[in-house]
Enzyme design. Structure first.
Site, PDB file in Angstrom:
ATOM      1  N   LEU A 177      41.898 -31.573 -17.072  1.00  0.00           N
ATOM      2  CA  LEU A 177      42.732 -30.517 -16.518  1.00  0.00           C
ATOM      3  C   LEU A 177      43.936 -31.211 -15.896  1.00  0.00           C
ATOM      4  O   LEU A 177      43.816 -32.306 -15.337  1.00  0.00           O
ATOM      5  CB  LEU A 177      41.988 -29.723 -15.437  1.00  0.00           C
ATOM      6  CG  LEU A 177      40.799 -28.861 -15.884  1.00  0.00           C
ATOM      7  CD1 LEU A 177      40.154 -28.158 -14.685  1.00  0.00           C
ATOM      8  CD2 LEU A 177      41.239 -27.826 -16.911  1.00  0.00           C
ATOM      9  N   ASP A 178      45.098 -30.569 -15.975  1.00  0.00           N
ATOM     10  CA  ASP A 178      46.296 -31.159 -15.373  1.00  0.00           C
ATOM     11  C   ASP A 178      46.141 -31.227 -13.856  1.00  0.00           C
ATOM     12  O   ASP A 178      45.344 -30.490 -13.274  1.00  0.00           O
ATOM     13  CB  ASP A 178      47.529 -30.299 -15.695  1.00  0.00           C
ATOM     14  CG  ASP A 178      47.776 -30.225 -17.193  1.00  0.00           C
ATOM     15  OD1 ASP A 178      47.380 -31.163 -17.902  1.00  0.00           O
ATOM     16  OD2 ASP A 178      48.369 -29.216 -17.635  1.00  0.00           O
ATOM     17  N   ALA A 179      46.982 -32.066 -13.240  1.00  0.00           N
ATOM     18  CA  ALA A 179      46.897 -32.232 -11.781  1.00  0.00           C
ATOM     19  C   ALA A 179      47.094 -30.899 -11.053  1.00  0.00           C
ATOM     20  O   ALA A 179      46.469 -30.658 -10.011  1.00  0.00           O
ATOM     21  CB  ALA A 179      47.929 -33.247 -11.317  1.00  0.00           C
ATOM     22  N   LYS A 196      49.813 -24.524 -21.466  1.00  0.00           N
ATOM     23  CA  LYS A 196      51.225 -24.550 -21.061  1.00  0.00           C
ATOM     24  C   LYS A 196      52.121 -24.629 -22.284  1.00  0.00           C
ATOM     25  O   LYS A 196      53.149 -23.954 -22.377  1.00  0.00           O
ATOM     26  CB  LYS A 196      51.490 -25.737 -20.131  1.00  0.00           C
ATOM     27  CG  LYS A 196      50.865 -25.566 -18.771  1.00  0.00           C
ATOM     28  CD  LYS A 196      51.074 -26.797 -17.927  1.00  0.00           C
ATOM     29  CE  LYS A 196      50.320 -26.659 -16.608  1.00  0.00           C
ATOM     30  NZ  LYS A 196      50.183 -27.925 -15.914  1.00  0.00           N
TER      31      LYS A 196
END
Ligand code: URA
Length: 240
Positions: A103-105, A190
């Site tokens: 998962l992205d930050a 995204k």
């Protein structure tokens, strides 16, 4: 094998070592029915029964931590631009820990951390198509035309590859979309929305397979129950 009581509690996902020590000192922990206030008390987790606030803690050799990942942490094994999510789990588990998918930050939500490498590999294998469900907040309302186009035609994320389509895309409110995908590509959600002219302002994973957040608040975690572990193994076709 004998183990310290504070280490046992933190390996069981009760909380940080500090939190566990506090629980022990507050007389909340019993071993075989006796209150133990010594955090370094040595016992055999495979033989002795430990309860916390009256609830039995079943010892698992392998660990399966379900976390509600908070923002500002990276899904990498080392600290880079942001600290690793592994800083949030008990330090004694860090070395063995595998983070299932990335998962992205700035993404929050369902994250599984385990030392079971085989299960990890299966869960992220594209052929198995384990569902991942997200809630994405967009910078402007998602038009019906775009929703249908994205759902039915999908998007080519990487040159030369086939278009990927969400398994489902529904609107929760004009700015909030619930999206289910079966791949696990880098910045997948995204990038999908971006191709259609939308920026994802916030992203939350609310489900991985059958694992959901339940009561877990951001930054909180719990161990999977033995039944959940069994079902997870079944989901990916593992015997045990
Ligand atoms: N897709 C993204 O774009 N980011 C995530 O963190 C997960 C899926």
């Amino acid at each position: 094998m004998k183990m310290r009581l504070d280490r046992f509690l933190s390996e069981m996902g009760v909380g940080t070592r500090k939190h566990c020590k506090k629980a022990i000192r507050s007389e909340k922990v019993l071993i075989d029915g006796n209150i133990i206030t010594d955090e370094g008390f040595l016992f055999d987790p495979e033989k002795n029964k430990v309860t916390l606030d009256g609830k039995l803690l079943t010892y698992q050799r392998e660990f399966y931590i379900l976390m509600n990942k908070p923002q500002g942490y990276m899904c990498s094994t080392i600290d880079e631009l942001y600290p690793s999510v592994l800083n949030l789990i008990d330090p004694s588990l860090k070395k063995r820990a595998r983070i299932v998918g990335r998962l992205d930050a700035d993404t929050t939500g369902v994250l599984l951390i385990t030392d079971n490498g085989k299960l990890n590999n299966r869960l992220i294998h594209p052929n198995l198509g384990i569902e991942k469900e997200y809630v994405a907040e967009l910078n402007h309302p998602l038009g019906e035309k775009d929703r249908l186009k994205l759902l039915l035609e999908g998007v080519v994320l990487d040159e030369g590859e086939e278009a990927i389509k969400p398994a489902s895309l529904t609107l929760l409110s004009p700015l909030e979309a619930d999206i289910i995908v079966k791949e696990g590509k880098y910045h997948e959600i995204k990038r999908m929305f971006h191709r259609f002219g939308y920026d994802v302002m916030s992203l939350r994973r609310i489900r991985l397979g059958f694992l959901v957040l339940g009561d877990l608040k951001e930054g909180e975690m719990r161990n999977l129950s033995p039944e959940e572990v069994l079902n997870l193994k079944k989901l990916v076709g593992m015997e045990s």
